[in-house]
Design an enzyme around this catalytic site. Structure first.
Site, PDB file in Angstrom:
ATOM      1  CE  LYS A  19      68.979  22.188   2.584  1.00  0.00           C
ATOM      2  NZ  LYS A  19      69.408  22.512   1.193  1.00  0.00           N
TER       3      LYS A  19
ATOM      4  CG  ASP B 262      71.580  18.355  -0.413  1.00  0.00           C
ATOM      5  OD1 ASP B 262      70.932  17.557  -1.114  1.00  0.00           O
ATOM      6  OD2 ASP B 262      71.096  19.387   0.079  1.00  0.00           O
TER       7      ASP B 262
ATOM      8  N   GLY C  12      67.014  20.072  -2.504  1.00  0.00           N
ATOM      9  CA  GLY C  12      65.729  19.696  -3.055  1.00  0.00           C
ATOM     10  C   GLY C  12      64.738  20.843  -3.050  1.00  0.00           C
ATOM     11  CB  SER C  13      62.081  21.856  -5.383  1.00  0.00           C
ATOM     12  OG  SER C  13      62.977  22.281  -6.390  1.00  0.00           O
ATOM     13  N   GLY C  14      60.867  22.441  -2.659  1.00  0.00           N
ATOM     14  CA  GLY C  14      59.891  22.255  -1.600  1.00  0.00           C
ATOM     15  C   GLY C  14      60.194  23.042  -0.345  1.00  0.00           C
ATOM     16  CG  HIS C  15      63.384  22.725   1.479  1.00  0.00           C
ATOM     17  ND1 HIS C  15      62.634  22.007   2.379  1.00  0.00           N
ATOM     18  CD2 HIS C  15      64.255  21.840   0.925  1.00  0.00           C
ATOM     19  CE1 HIS C  15      63.037  20.738   2.375  1.00  0.00           C
ATOM     20  NE2 HIS C  15      64.009  20.618   1.496  1.00  0.00           N
TER      21      HIS C  15
ATOM     22  CG  HIS D  60      63.929  16.572   3.585  1.00  0.00           C
ATOM     23  ND1 HIS D  60      65.078  16.801   4.306  1.00  0.00           N
ATOM     24  CD2 HIS D  60      64.107  17.145   2.375  1.00  0.00           C
ATOM     25  CE1 HIS D  60      65.920  17.492   3.557  1.00  0.00           C
ATOM     26  NE2 HIS D  60      65.357  17.704   2.392  1.00  0.00           N
TER      27      HIS D  60
END
Length: 333
Positions: free
Chosen positions: A105, A110, A54-57, A219
């Site tokens: 991960k 995922d 996911g984006s945001g990392h 998250h």
């Protein structure tokens, strides 16, 4: 909610456009399905290394695409797994004939989506192997996982395996190396304040002014305990102790220490915490041979930090030191 965005529904696509413009010498962004690919891919005769999530990392994973690290990254929506179509597209774009290694991960979405993409690629006679990283010692199961979560150790794994692929190791050797890294890396994080996901518009969890969450996920998942805020000395000791006990790390071990900001912790505080961690390790006779400090595995603007320790040997140290050229990590030539 205050964020430098236009529309929550387009934030990932617009960010990827900016990433490509800023680093067009290193990477290309394929818009549909969204994949970040090193600009010279496919590299013939080289094992291709692919990761994502996911984006945001950021900068994980798109900022780690380039020579000496990832061949491609698959960015999902914020805190949401990429689709099998994205992963399959990445495999097709970077397969240079020597096989593809997927670094995943340990989050349920995922794992499932990368597995599906691997099966589809294998049906097309592409040799694909998968490594799942689960370095978080905080909790066994969480909102997103069965088993431990994959967190800060992912960056170290991608760098070391990327270097091995770059020097010409075959797929079996890259897999064996990745398994060594996974076996020898442990992490734990904490938060002082929660992130706000753009399309949600409010913090992922509530913390009082005098509270901290220890063992937090990337998250905003719950951790081991919600405790009164401690000083830096107490926070670092509370993170380090479970890491050391888990492997366990012992006197004489050579390690890489990764002190990571979750996005909202400034370097002033992060270097302070890193210095404490180095001292506590030295007190135990553990030798810090390599270091990484900075915001490399973030959780949007979460205020907090994580520590990661990797047990080193001569080969792992050599591969860590090998040249890398990505948006986020650059050294050597």
């Amino acid at each position: 909610m205050k964020k430098i965005i236009n529309d929550p529904s387009t934030v990932v696509a617009e960010s990827l456009r900016g990433l490509e413009l800023a680093h067009s010498d290193l990477l290309t962004v394929v818009p549909e399905p969204a994949v970040v690919v090193r600009v010279d891919a496919p590299v013939r005769g080289k094992v291709a290394v692919v990761s994502g999530g996911g984006s945001g990392h950021e900068p994980m994973h798109g900022g780690l695409v380039g020579p000496g690290m990832l061949d491609a990254a698959c960015p999902g929506p914020v805190f949401t797994s990429p689709t099998p179509d994205q992963v399959q597209a990445a495999i097709e774009r970077v397969d240079g004939g020597a096989g593809v290694l997927l670094i995943v991960k340990n989050y349920t979405g995922d794992v499932l989506n990368f597995e599906t993409a691997a099966e589809l690629a294998q049906a097309e006679d592409v040799e694909v192997a998968t490594i799942v990283i689960d370095d978080d010692v905080a909790v066994k199961d969480s909102l997103y996982t069965a088993g431990r979560r994959g967190v800060g150790g992912t960056v170290l794994l991608e760098k070391i395996v990327g270097a091995a692929a770059e020097r010409g190791d075959d797929l079996a050797a890259c897999v064996a190396l990745a398994e060594r890294v996974v076996a020898g890396v442990r992490s734990m994080g904490m938060a002082l304040a929660a992130p706000t996901v753009p399309h949600v518009g409010e913090p992922s969890f509530d913390l009082g002014e005098d509270e901290m969450e220890v063992g937090i996920g990337i998250h905003g998942e719950p951790g081991r305990a919600r405790l009164p805020v401690d000083n830096a000395e107490g926070i670092v000791a509370r993170l380090l102790e479970p890491i050391l006990e888990d492997l366990p790390f012992t006197e004489g071990d050579r390690v890489l220490l990764f002190t990571n900001s979750m996005g909202g912790t400034p370097l002033l505080e992060l270097y302070l915490a890193h210095g404490i961690a180095e001292r506590l390790l030295a007190d135990r006779g553990i030798v810090v041979e390599r270091r990484l400090v900075g915001p490399f595995v973030t959780s949007l603007e979460m205020q907090g930090m994580s520590l990661t320790l990797l047990r080193l040997d001569d080969e792992l140290t050599e591969l860590w030191d090998a040249p890398v050229r990505t948006a986020a990590l650059r050294w050597g030539s």
